[in-house]
Design a protein around this motif. Structure first.
Motif, PDB file in Angstrom:
ATOM      1  N   PRO A 102      27.234  -4.089  30.096  1.00 13.58           N
ATOM      2  CA  PRO A 102      27.900  -4.920  31.099  1.00 13.58           C
ATOM      3  C   PRO A 102      28.633  -6.085  30.441  1.00 13.58           C
ATOM      4  N   ASP A 103      29.660  -6.549  31.112  1.00 10.26           N
ATOM      5  CA  ASP A 103      30.439  -7.673  30.611  1.00 10.26           C
ATOM      6  C   ASP A 103      29.552  -8.911  30.512  1.00 10.26           C
ATOM      7  N   THR A 104      29.617  -9.582  29.361  1.00 11.90           N
ATOM      8  CA  THR A 104      28.800 -10.781  29.139  1.00 11.90           C
ATOM      9  C   THR A 104      29.498 -12.040  29.636  1.00 11.90           C
ATOM     10  N   GLY A 105      30.661 -11.874  30.214  1.00 11.85           N
ATOM     11  CA  GLY A 105      31.378 -13.019  30.759  1.00 11.85           C
ATOM     12  C   GLY A 105      32.557 -13.458  29.915  1.00 11.85           C
ATOM     13  N   ASP A 106      32.627 -13.003  28.676  1.00 13.17           N
ATOM     14  CA  ASP A 106      33.740 -13.399  27.821  1.00 13.17           C
ATOM     15  C   ASP A 106      34.838 -12.329  27.739  1.00 13.17           C
TER      16      ASP A 106
END
Length: 133
Positions: free
Chosen positions: A88-92
């Motif tokens: 999943p995308d870690t936010g960056d």
């Protein structure tokens, strides 16, 4: 009698270049593992091998006869594509999975070495044939 290197060396001459290019791409992925919004790339070996064997790509126009002929190709023509992230995308926005990249890098290194060994054995055979051994 002329020697046809295309027939004598087979696909191994092409696989070395493709494996080398893949090494660069995977190393770039590993290097940019912490770069925000970096998307992991990989090469489609089958498509790249077909393109290398056929010599396909995009020719560049010359505006003067003194210019050397150029040749270029896009990422898609080289078989280079963005990889779908397994995590999943870690936010960056970064899609690099470091473990996957390291494993692919090691596998590619072993395949490069195997292609190099095949090519060396073909060249050794040609050398012995030329010497008449």
């Amino acid at each position: 009698m002329a020697l046809n290197f295309e027939k004598a060396l087979g696909i191994h001459q092409h696989t070395l270049g493709i494996r080398s290019r893949r090494t660069e791409i995977l190393a770039s992925n590993i290097t940019n593992a912490d770069t925000p919004n970096y998307k992991a790339k990989d090469i489609n070996f089958k498509d790249a091998l077909n393109a290398a064997k056929s010599g396909s790509g995009m020719s560049l126009n010359r505006t003067d006869t003194l210019h050397k002929p150029g040749f270029s190709s896009s990422m898609a023509q080289n078989g280079v594509l963005y990889r779908t992230s397994n995590q999943p995308d870690t936010g960056d926005g970064n899609s690099v999975d470091l473990e996957v990249e390291r494993n692919l890098f090691m596998k590619n290194s072993m395949e490069y070495q195997a292609s190099l060994d095949f090519l060396n054995s073909k060249i050794s055979g040609l050398r012995m044939a030329i010497k008449g051994q």
